[in-house]
Design an enzyme around this catalytic site. Structure first.
Site, PDB file in Angstrom:
ATOM      1  N   GLY A  76      57.745  30.265  42.246  1.00  0.00           N
ATOM      2  CA  GLY A  76      56.361  30.499  42.663  1.00  0.00           C
ATOM      3  C   GLY A  76      55.305  30.373  41.587  1.00  0.00           C
ATOM      4  N   GLU A 129      53.862  35.870  37.202  1.00  0.00           N
ATOM      5  CA  GLU A 129      54.359  36.012  38.579  1.00  0.00           C
ATOM      6  C   GLU A 129      53.292  35.462  39.521  1.00  0.00           C
ATOM      7  OE1 GLU A 129      56.332  36.805  40.996  1.00  0.00           O
ATOM      8  OE2 GLU A 129      56.616  38.965  41.209  1.00  0.00           O
ATOM      9  N   ASP A 130      53.715  34.866  40.627  1.00  0.00           N
ATOM     10  CA  ASP A 130      52.732  34.336  41.571  1.00  0.00           C
ATOM     11  C   ASP A 130      52.015  35.447  42.335  1.00  0.00           C
ATOM     12  OD1 ASP A 130      55.046  35.012  42.967  1.00  0.00           O
ATOM     13  OD2 ASP A 130      55.164  33.164  44.125  1.00  0.00           O
ATOM     14  N   ASP A 145      53.816  41.781  46.047  1.00  0.00           N
ATOM     15  CA  ASP A 145      53.721  42.258  47.428  1.00  0.00           C
ATOM     16  C   ASP A 145      54.264  43.691  47.459  1.00  0.00           C
ATOM     17  OD1 ASP A 145      53.629  42.530  50.164  1.00  0.00           O
ATOM     18  OD2 ASP A 145      55.013  40.923  50.634  1.00  0.00           O
ATOM     19  N   SER A 146      55.540  43.878  47.772  1.00  0.00           N
ATOM     20  CA  SER A 146      56.108  45.239  47.788  1.00  0.00           C
ATOM     21  C   SER A 146      56.323  45.756  46.367  1.00  0.00           C
ATOM     22  CB  SER A 146      57.447  45.239  48.532  1.00  0.00           C
ATOM     23  OG  SER A 146      58.438  44.612  47.743  1.00  0.00           O
ATOM     24  N   GLY A 147      56.422  44.867  45.393  1.00  0.00           N
ATOM     25  CA  GLY A 147      56.676  45.259  44.011  1.00  0.00           C
ATOM     26  C   GLY A 147      58.157  45.399  43.699  1.00  0.00           C
ATOM     27  N   LEU A 150      59.391  42.921  41.029  1.00  0.00           N
ATOM     28  CA  LEU A 150      58.924  43.291  39.685  1.00  0.00           C
ATOM     29  C   LEU A 150      59.677  44.484  39.128  1.00  0.00           C
ATOM     30  CD1 LEU A 150      55.102  43.003  39.194  1.00  0.00           C
ATOM     31  CD2 LEU A 150      56.971  41.678  38.213  1.00  0.00           C
ATOM     32  N   ASP A 157      55.275  29.444  48.526  1.00  0.00           N
ATOM     33  CA  ASP A 157      55.888  28.672  49.599  1.00  0.00           C
ATOM     34  C   ASP A 157      56.116  29.501  50.851  1.00  0.00           C
ATOM     35  OD1 ASP A 157      58.046  30.338  48.460  1.00  0.00           O
ATOM     36  OD2 ASP A 157      59.347  29.197  49.803  1.00  0.00           O
TER      37      ASP A 157
HETATM   38  P1  IMP Z   1      57.810  41.652  46.420  1.00  0.00           P
HETATM   39  O1  IMP Z   1      59.173  41.888  45.851  1.00  0.00           O
HETATM   40  O2  IMP Z   1      57.681  42.168  47.831  1.00  0.00           O
HETATM   41  O3  IMP Z   1      56.688  42.138  45.529  1.00  0.00           O
HETATM   42  O4  IMP Z   1      57.666  40.086  46.613  1.00  0.00           O
HETATM   43  C1  IMP Z   1      57.391  39.268  45.542  1.00  0.00           C
HETATM   44  C2  IMP Z   1      57.844  37.847  45.786  1.00  0.00           C
HETATM   45  O5  IMP Z   1      57.853  37.531  47.171  1.00  0.00           O
HETATM   46  C3  IMP Z   1      56.857  36.880  45.148  1.00  0.00           C
HETATM   47  O6  IMP Z   1      57.277  36.500  43.862  1.00  0.00           O
HETATM   48  C4  IMP Z   1      56.844  35.725  46.113  1.00  0.00           C
HETATM   49  O7  IMP Z   1      57.822  34.769  45.773  1.00  0.00           O
HETATM   50  C5  IMP Z   1      57.199  36.330  47.448  1.00  0.00           C
HETATM   51  N1  IMP Z   1      55.979  36.615  48.248  1.00  0.00           N
HETATM   52  C6  IMP Z   1      55.400  37.815  48.489  1.00  0.00           C
HETATM   53  N2  IMP Z   1      54.310  37.698  49.255  1.00  0.00           N
HETATM   54  C7  IMP Z   1      54.187  36.358  49.492  1.00  0.00           C
HETATM   55  C8  IMP Z   1      53.213  35.575  50.217  1.00  0.00           C
HETATM   56  O8  IMP Z   1      52.227  36.048  50.813  1.00  0.00           O
HETATM   57  N3  IMP Z   1      53.438  34.226  50.220  1.00  0.00           N
HETATM   58  C9  IMP Z   1      54.483  33.625  49.588  1.00  0.00           C
HETATM   59  N4  IMP Z   1      55.389  34.320  48.895  1.00  0.00           N
HETATM   60  C10 IMP Z   1      55.248  35.684  48.847  1.00  0.00           C
HETATM   61 MG    MG Z   2      58.942  32.665  47.375  1.00  0.00          MG
END
Ligand code: IMP
Ligand code: MG
Length: 195
Positions: free
Chosen positions: A65, A120-121, A124-126, A129, A180
């Site tokens: 990403g 990082e792109d 979202d939930s973290g 990370l 994506d």
């Molecule tokens: P988390 O673990 O929920 O914080 O998700 C983080 C990862 O999920 C990011 O590095 C993205 O690859 C993917 N992601 C989260 N939200 C989106 C979105 O809105 N579009 C595309 N990819 C997302």
């Molecule tokens: Mg992704």
């Protein structure tokens, strides 16, 4: 600027309808256009440059990403630095975080004693990370910070918030500029929300 929001004008719809990169699939609207992204990434590069006056800096891009963001960002960091990547997988082809992070590629570069900037792109939930920070801290870097292009600000479980953030993101599923959906849309020069 960090709160620059979404362009919901007719222009954005016209742009999306006409874009041959979309294979006929419909996107809802452009959230951040290429010019807004470029301006903000330049500012972020300047912030990062100021934050690291000395030391050995390593920009560690979380693939896939962050590939476009990282390549634009490092061009605006005006100090010596190394670049490496980490590959983790957390989503599969869905639009919700699984919470399971698999490491598919480990950086070859030594992290110990370096200032690590994890690029990082989107946060979202973290969960991704949290998991990566634990993993990378164990390698004893001098410092470990996150630079995220987008932050949905919904990560209540996030133990350490990103130090550098490009934009507050709308609570929609976003694609383009590296992001994506099922491996499509990474090459769009703008960020749009999925229908
Ligand atoms: P988390 O673990 O929920 O914080 O998700 C983080 C990862 O999920 C990011 O590095 C993205 O690859 C993917 N992601 C989260 N939200 C989106 C979105 O809105 N579009 C595309 N990819 C997302
Ligand atoms: Mg992704």
């Amino acid at each position: 600027m960090a709160n620059a929001t979404a362009d919901t004008t007719g222009d954005s719809h016209a742009q999306l309808d006409a874009d041959p990169r979309l294979e006929g699939r419909r996107l809802k609207r452009v959230a951040f256009d290429a010019a807004a992204i470029a301006a903000r990434v330049r500012e972020l590069g300047e912030e990062v440059t100021r934050a690291y006056p000395d030391g050995e800096l390593l920009a560690l891009g979380l693939l896939k990403g962050s590939f476009m963001f990282l390549s634009d960002l490092v061009r605006h960091i005006h100090r010596p630095l190394g670049v490496d990547f980490i590959v983790a997988s957390s989503y599969g082809s869905g639009t919700k975080s699984s919470g399971i992070v698999r490491l598919l590629y480990d950086p070859e570069t030594q992290l110990q004693g370096k200032d690590i900037l994890l690029v990082e792109d989107i946060v979202d939930s973290g969960r991704t990370l949290n998991c990566l920070m634990d993993l990378l801290s164990a390698r004893r870097p001098k410092s470990l910070e996150v630079c995220a292009l987008l932050n949905k600000n919904v990560a209540t479980e996030l133990r350490k918030p990103p130090r550098f953030v490009g934009f507050d993101a709308p609570h929609e599923f976003l694609v383009g500029y590296g992001l994506d959906h099922a491996e499509s849309f990474r090459h769009l020069p703008y960020i749009a929300s999925l229908q």
